[in-house]
Each structure stands twice: as C-alpha cells, then as structure tokens.
Motif scaffolding. Structure first.
Motif, PDB file in Angstrom:
ATOM      1  N   LEU A 110       1.171  21.437  34.036  1.00  0.00           N
ATOM      2  CA  LEU A 110       2.552  21.852  34.226  1.00  0.00           C
ATOM      3  C   LEU A 110       2.635  23.353  34.405  1.00  0.00           C
ATOM      4  N   PRO A 111       3.591  23.796  35.189  1.00  0.00           N
ATOM      5  CA  PRO A 111       3.817  25.236  35.257  1.00  0.00           C
ATOM      6  C   PRO A 111       4.342  25.723  33.919  1.00  0.00           C
ATOM      7  N   PRO A 112       4.147  26.992  33.629  1.00  0.00           N
ATOM      8  CA  PRO A 112       4.589  27.500  32.334  1.00  0.00           C
ATOM      9  C   PRO A 112       6.056  27.215  32.062  1.00  0.00           C
ATOM     10  N   ALA A 113       6.857  27.266  33.101  1.00  0.00           N
ATOM     11  CA  ALA A 113       8.289  27.065  32.891  1.00  0.00           C
ATOM     12  C   ALA A 113       8.597  25.661  32.411  1.00  0.00           C
ATOM     13  N   ALA A 114       7.731  24.739  32.756  1.00  0.00           N
ATOM     14  CA  ALA A 114       7.980  23.350  32.375  1.00  0.00           C
ATOM     15  C   ALA A 114       7.297  22.993  31.066  1.00  0.00           C
ATOM     16  N   MET A 115       6.446  23.883  30.600  1.00  0.00           N
ATOM     17  CA  MET A 115       5.671  23.556  29.416  1.00  0.00           C
ATOM     18  C   MET A 115       6.556  23.381  28.187  1.00  0.00           C
ATOM     19  N   ALA A 116       7.542  24.234  28.062  1.00  0.00           N
ATOM     20  CA  ALA A 116       8.368  24.158  26.861  1.00  0.00           C
ATOM     21  C   ALA A 116       9.050  22.805  26.775  1.00  0.00           C
ATOM     22  N   ALA A 172      20.111  27.815  19.261  1.00  0.00           N
ATOM     23  CA  ALA A 172      19.082  27.433  20.213  1.00  0.00           C
ATOM     24  C   ALA A 172      19.052  28.363  21.404  1.00  0.00           C
ATOM     25  N   LEU A 173      20.153  29.030  21.635  1.00  0.00           N
ATOM     26  CA  LEU A 173      20.197  29.868  22.819  1.00  0.00           C
ATOM     27  C   LEU A 173      20.359  31.337  22.505  1.00  0.00           C
ATOM     28  N   GLN A 174      20.353  31.679  21.251  1.00  0.00           N
ATOM     29  CA  GLN A 174      20.757  33.039  20.933  1.00  0.00           C
ATOM     30  C   GLN A 174      19.630  34.045  21.002  1.00  0.00           C
ATOM     31  N   PHE A 175      18.440  33.586  21.219  1.00  0.00           N
ATOM     32  CA  PHE A 175      17.321  34.528  21.204  1.00  0.00           C
ATOM     33  C   PHE A 175      16.993  35.046  22.594  1.00  0.00           C
ATOM     34  N   GLN A 176      17.860  34.786  23.511  1.00  0.00           N
ATOM     35  CA  GLN A 176      17.519  35.123  24.882  1.00  0.00           C
ATOM     36  C   GLN A 176      17.707  36.605  25.153  1.00  0.00           C
ATOM     37  N   ARG A 177      16.931  37.055  26.101  1.00  0.00           N
ATOM     38  CA  ARG A 177      17.211  38.372  26.631  1.00  0.00           C
ATOM     39  C   ARG A 177      18.492  38.270  27.419  1.00  0.00           C
ATOM     40  N   PRO A 178      19.351  39.213  27.307  1.00  0.00           N
ATOM     41  CA  PRO A 178      20.623  39.105  27.995  1.00  0.00           C
ATOM     42  C   PRO A 178      20.469  39.239  29.496  1.00  0.00           C
ATOM     43  N   ASN A 179      21.304  38.548  30.195  1.00  0.00           N
ATOM     44  CA  ASN A 179      21.555  38.726  31.627  1.00  0.00           C
ATOM     45  C   ASN A 179      20.448  38.268  32.553  1.00  0.00           C
ATOM     46  N   THR A 180      19.215  38.438  32.148  1.00  0.00           N
ATOM     47  CA  THR A 180      18.164  38.335  33.149  1.00  0.00           C
ATOM     48  C   THR A 180      17.601  36.940  33.303  1.00  0.00           C
ATOM     49  N   GLN A 181      17.946  36.025  32.418  1.00  0.00           N
ATOM     50  CA  GLN A 181      17.274  34.735  32.488  1.00  0.00           C
ATOM     51  C   GLN A 181      18.108  33.717  33.229  1.00  0.00           C
ATOM     52  N   SER A 182      17.407  32.922  33.973  1.00  0.00           N
ATOM     53  CA  SER A 182      18.057  31.843  34.684  1.00  0.00           C
ATOM     54  C   SER A 182      18.422  30.743  33.700  1.00  0.00           C
ATOM     55  N   PRO A 183      19.330  29.856  34.105  1.00  0.00           N
ATOM     56  CA  PRO A 183      19.658  28.737  33.221  1.00  0.00           C
ATOM     57  C   PRO A 183      18.441  27.941  32.820  1.00  0.00           C
ATOM     58  N   GLN A 184      17.523  27.811  33.759  1.00  0.00           N
ATOM     59  CA  GLN A 184      16.312  27.055  33.428  1.00  0.00           C
ATOM     60  C   GLN A 184      15.538  27.748  32.339  1.00  0.00           C
ATOM     61  N   GLU A 185      15.426  29.056  32.457  1.00  0.00           N
ATOM     62  CA  GLU A 185      14.680  29.785  31.438  1.00  0.00           C
ATOM     63  C   GLU A 185      15.393  29.689  30.106  1.00  0.00           C
ATOM     64  N   LEU A 186      16.722  29.778  30.162  1.00  0.00           N
ATOM     65  CA  LEU A 186      17.467  29.682  28.924  1.00  0.00           C
ATOM     66  C   LEU A 186      17.214  28.339  28.262  1.00  0.00           C
ATOM     67  N   PHE A 187      17.267  27.309  29.064  1.00  0.00           N
ATOM     68  CA  PHE A 187      17.093  25.973  28.526  1.00  0.00           C
ATOM     69  C   PHE A 187      15.674  25.783  28.017  1.00  0.00           C
ATOM     70  N   GLY A 188      14.734  26.192  28.833  1.00  0.00           N
ATOM     71  CA  GLY A 188      13.351  26.070  28.415  1.00  0.00           C
ATOM     72  C   GLY A 188      13.077  26.907  27.188  1.00  0.00           C
ATOM     73  N   GLN A 189      13.686  28.086  27.154  1.00  0.00           N
ATOM     74  CA  GLN A 189      13.474  28.953  26.012  1.00  0.00           C
ATOM     75  C   GLN A 189      14.078  28.339  24.760  1.00  0.00           C
ATOM     76  N   ALA A 190      15.212  27.706  24.918  1.00  0.00           N
ATOM     77  CA  ALA A 190      15.814  27.055  23.763  1.00  0.00           C
ATOM     78  C   ALA A 190      14.879  26.002  23.204  1.00  0.00           C
ATOM     79  N   LEU A 191      14.320  25.222  24.082  1.00  0.00           N
ATOM     80  CA  LEU A 191      13.386  24.198  23.635  1.00  0.00           C
ATOM     81  C   LEU A 191      12.127  24.828  23.087  1.00  0.00           C
ATOM     82  N   TYR A 192      11.735  25.901  23.730  1.00  0.00           N
ATOM     83  CA  TYR A 192      10.554  26.598  23.252  1.00  0.00           C
ATOM     84  C   TYR A 192      10.784  27.098  21.835  1.00  0.00           C
ATOM     85  N   ASN A 193      11.963  27.670  21.622  1.00  0.00           N
ATOM     86  CA  ASN A 193      12.271  28.137  20.292  1.00  0.00           C
ATOM     87  C   ASN A 193      12.214  26.995  19.300  1.00  0.00           C
TER      88      ASN A 193
END
Length: 522
Positions: free
Chosen positions: A355-361, A422-443
DNA sequence: CGGATTTGACCCGCGC
DNA sequence: GCGCGGGTCAAATCCG
C-alpha cells in the motif's frame, strides 16, 4: 540593524534535518518562512533579553521587530580540541510581519558560519576547509537518510505482506485444529486446499503464471459470493472451472450443474463454514463527516454497483479495490439517513498488495480492528474477551467504537463524527481531507499501540486521562492472551506505516488527486 | 477508444 | 413456496 539568529525549520521536514539541498535564501523560502515552526532560541547578545521562554524569540504585537539570536551551535562537540564547527543560520529580518510593504522584504541568510576553536587569525582557507568538510558530512547524511527512508518503506511493505500471510496462517491453524477435534479428513483436506489457494490468491499480482493468474482472478470474482455459498463452498470450487473459462465468465447459465451442485452438495458442516466465513468477512465500518461522495483513503476504487438499501433514502455504493489485480478488498459507502453529512464507509477484506503510505493508516487500522474483533470473538485461553472493551481500547481517540457481532457479519464501527480528538492533531491548512482522515486513523491506531511505544506518542495525544483505564485494561488483556499477536502486529504496522505522515504527503496527494478525480466522476 | 460508471437483472439467504 | 433485501454481474452508457 538587527541581526537575527533564529532557526526556523519546516515542521514538515523535522524528520529530515538534511534536505537534499542546502539552498541559500530564496523567494520560496521566504514565502514558506511564515509557515515554519520556530525553535525557541535565546538571545545571547542582547542583555535585556533573558531566556524567559519561547516568547522571547517571537514578535510581540507592539514590536514587530524580531528578537534575534546570534548563533545556534549544532556541532559543539569539542572533545579533541581541534576544530569546533558550528552550523549557524542567519536570519536577518527588518520586519517580521511587514512583508507587504516596500523594503520590508525578508532577508534570510542561511549560510554556514564556521567557527574554529583555534582560529587565531580567522584563516579563510580553514573556513573553506570547514565548509567542504561540512558539505561532505551533509552529503553523507543525506545519503544515509535516503537509505533509511528506503528501508522504512521496505519494512512497511514487508509488514503488509506478512500481515496477510499471518492472517492466512492463523486461519489455517484453526482449520487444522478443528480437523483434529472433529476428524473428517476428506472434507478437511479440501478445506486446507481452499486455504492454500486463498493464500496463493493473496500473493501480489506480480506472480506471473498465467494459469495461476487466471485461476486467481476467477476465484477472486467468485470469492465475493463466498459468504452466500459458505455451506457449499467445496462444490462451488469444483464447479468454478465450469463457470469461468480462460478467466472470462461464461454466464451463470453456462454451467447448469453449478447451482444444482451447490444445492445438492452441502459438503461442509454449517458451524465450520460459518466460522470460516466470519473470519473472512469481518468488517470495519468508519463513520465520518464528509461532504464528498466518498472519503479518500489512499486506495484506488472502482464502483461496481449501487443499491437502495432499506430504511435509507441514500443509495449504497459498492466499490472494489483496483490497486492490484485480484485484490479482494471491497467497501460500501452510504450516507447516514438521519444526518446526510455523515458518511459510513465499510471495509471488508485484506489488501493483497503493498500500500502507498497514504493508505497505510487506513488499511492498518481496519486490519487491526478486524483482527482484534476476530481474536476477541474467538475463545482464548483466558476465555472470551469483551469485544467492546477491545474496541474502546483499540480506538480510544474515537468517542465511539462499537463492535457488532450480530449476523450476518461481525462489524467494528469507528465513529469519528463525534471525535474532535481524532482530527485535532493536524497541521493547519495544509492537509488534504484524505490526509486528515488517514491521520485521524493513524492517530487512533498509534494510540492503540501505546503500550508498545509510549515514546512515539506525543504529549498532546497523552492528554486524554479518561482513556487511561481502558487502555490499561486492554493492555493487560492483550498481554495475557497470545492470540492477540496478530492484532499487535497490525498495530505496530500502523505505527510504522504512519510514522512519517509528512514524508508521505506527496504520495498521499497523488492518491488523493486520483481519488478526487474518481469522486468527481460520480 | 479504453476505462470507469450506471443500472437493471440476477442470485442467494432468510423470514414468514 | 414466496417475497424481500443484500450483494454482484455485465451490458449499456458516459467520459476524457
């Protein structure tokens, strides 16, 4: 003239202190400058500035003039008393916020200043030597960094493959155990065959035997119906060579014996087949708020159907993973009837490809959830785990993680709709929805691996004391039950796979674009 | 023109 | 046995 000595690092490159190029001041850098994370560094030259904390290096509202720091000594090791090499970063700014006005343009000098311990004469050649030496070290560090990146990538991919392998082996082991206890050798042998063939199916599609590919492809197509035909699986497998010829389906009517055989040859006892189907068909459902028709999760999907489901005016869409030929993973996407902004995505199956890294989470989290669910639903040495305890422990960042073991398929539901954490640890502004979602799951998945590597969890994530009890309870449960090895492996995978969310941004963006393109078509 | 999507038909399990 | 609902298929259609 204020001479600033601040150090600014792009937060996105913290993990990579040695970028490919040490560039001098550029317009691009100056633009990015505002988004950079700034290290709190004290001033050593201004007597009025004492080190009172991070604010000393930040501009105040009254005084836009930047408080400066003279020097940041990165290589202060002077053990042998020879050259003392310091990497200094000049940041000369006339104004901190006034970039719009004339003459206020930032002047950033990131040149290297080299100091020597015995520089009695500030010999220019010594400085040049130092520069050359430092550049050499940087090159070396860059090369090592790249090697390490490659290694991490390889490890991630290998872990994905191992995960699939492990799940298959566990299945195989259980089948064998059941065989020993119930002893129906003929049927069991066929079951073992099925397991083996499933494992063959789960190899990456790079396996080149055309016959194998054809069979794998056809089996994959029919596997989607396995839960329906679980009682007659053996007979169906025997008939598949009739239903599919040269990898092409010849129609349901092309093999009239098939359906008849299904009905007449219930070759497998119901309890075993249902167990096997359950193993295969555990589902992970993710509820999240999204206006988009589909949440981008880093994978590529092809829509193969849409149905109106009962009790919901919103249609349910069916997708199949298209990142590899024969990937068995499917997902269903449906909006919530009560709240149309909530999108429910249900995943089923394990990817048979890297899987690509983005899909790993996402993939790791769903795999971990499914494995955890299945492990929890199986009798263990210590008895049966409380699945909801597992769910809460596994996904503590989610305000609601429930497990439904009711028919037809056991399902883990991860509810991100009420979970600001689940979504509060994101870097502001720069992340796509996919990254936000993946990051939430990653978290979430990273949190689930808390006991494995507490140091990997940032302090911000630990500020959730209400979770401590469930996490501790889960830890004890997991520690006492070796059957959770697979789940732990999945959690570890999620940590490894998501450990560099920033560095994966390129890939994730690519995938996000692809997914968005797909979404736009719908 | 090829790949993706749409959509009606079909299959199957299940409950009555 | 029949109808219902979920899930899938594949021809038709769309689209870049």
């Amino acid at each position: 003239m204020d001479k600033g000595w601040g150090l600014a690092l792009d937060s996105g490159s913290v993990s990579n202190l040695f970028p490919d190029k040490i560039s001098s001041s550029t317009k691009q850098q100056q633009r990015r400058r505002r988004d950079m994370f700034q290290f709190p560094v004290c001033s050593f030259t201004r007597e009025e500035e004492d080190c009172r904390g991070t604010s000393s290096s930040l501009p105040s509202s009254e005084d836009n003039r930047r408080v400066v720091v003279d020097e940041v000594d990165f290589f202060s090791d002077d053990r042998d008393g020879k050259m003392k090499t310091s990497l200094t970063v000049n940041v000369k700014e006339e104004m901190f916020h006034g970039e719009s006005g004339p003459g206020s343009e930032l002047d950033v000098n990131t040149g290297l200043h080299l100091l020597t311990a015995n520089n009695t004469g500030s010999d220019q050649s010594t400085v040049d030597d130092g520069v050359a030496q430092l550049q050499g070290e940087l090159k070396h560090a860059i090369a090592e960094n790249q090697k390490l990146k490659d290694m991490v990538s390889n490890v991630s991919n290998n872990y994905s493959a191992l995960q699939v392998h492990l799940a298959t082996l566990i299945r195989h082991q259980r089948t064998r155990r059941a065989e020993r206890t119930q002893g129906k050798p003929e049927v069991k042998k066929q079951e073992a065959d099925i397991v083996a063939r499933q494992f063959l199916d789960q190899r990456p599609s790079a396996v080149a035997d055309p016959d194998e590919l054809s069979r794998s492809s056809s089996e994959d197509r029919t596997r989607s119906r396995e839960h329906m035909r679980s009682r007659n699986e053996i007979a169906q497998l025997d008939n598949e060579s009739c239903s599919f010829r040269d990898g092409k389906r010849i129609g349901r009517e092309g093999c009239p014996e098939s359906n008849k055989a299904r009905k007449l040859n219930p070759a497998k006892p119901v309890d075993q087949s249902s167990t096997e189907a359950t193993m295969r068909k555990a589902r992970v459902s993710v509820r999240a708020r999204s206006e988009a028709p589909m949440i981008s999760d880093g994978c590529q999907w092809r829509k193969y159907g849409q149905k109106m489901a009962k009790g919901n005016p919103c249609p349910r869409a069916y997708y199949r993973c298209t990142m590899a030929v024969g990937c068995p993973v499917r997902k269903q996407v449906q909006r919530c009837a009560e709240d149309r902004t909530i999108l429910t995505t249900t995943y089923e199956g394990n990817h048979n490809h890297p899987l690509p890294p983005a899909a790993m989470a996402m993939a790791s989290t769903t795999t971990a959830a499914a494995t955890m669910l299945l492990s929890g639903s199986m009798p263990s040495a210590d008895g049966i785990m409380n699945p909801n305890l597992l769910a809460r422990a596994m996904l503590p960042c989610s305000s609601m993680a429930t497990i439904s073991a009711s028919a037809p398929f056991p399902t883990v539901t991860l509810d991100l709709t009420h979970s600001p954490n689940a979504l509060q640890f994101q870097r502001p502004n720069t992340q796509s929805p996919q990254e936000l979602f993946g990051q939430a799951l990653y978290n979430q998945s990273k949190f689930s691996g808390l006991q494995l590597s507490q140091d990997m969890v940032s302090s911000s994530q630990l500020q959730q004391p209400q979770l401590a009890d469930t996490v501790s309870a889960a830890t004890a449960a997991i520690a006492n039950d070796p059957s959770f090895t697979a789940a732990l492996a999945a959690a570890i995978t999620s940590i490894i796979g998501g450990a560099h969310p920033n560095s994966s941004s390129n890939t994730s963006n690519d995938n996000n674009n692809n997914a968005n393109a797909t979404n736009n078509k719908q």
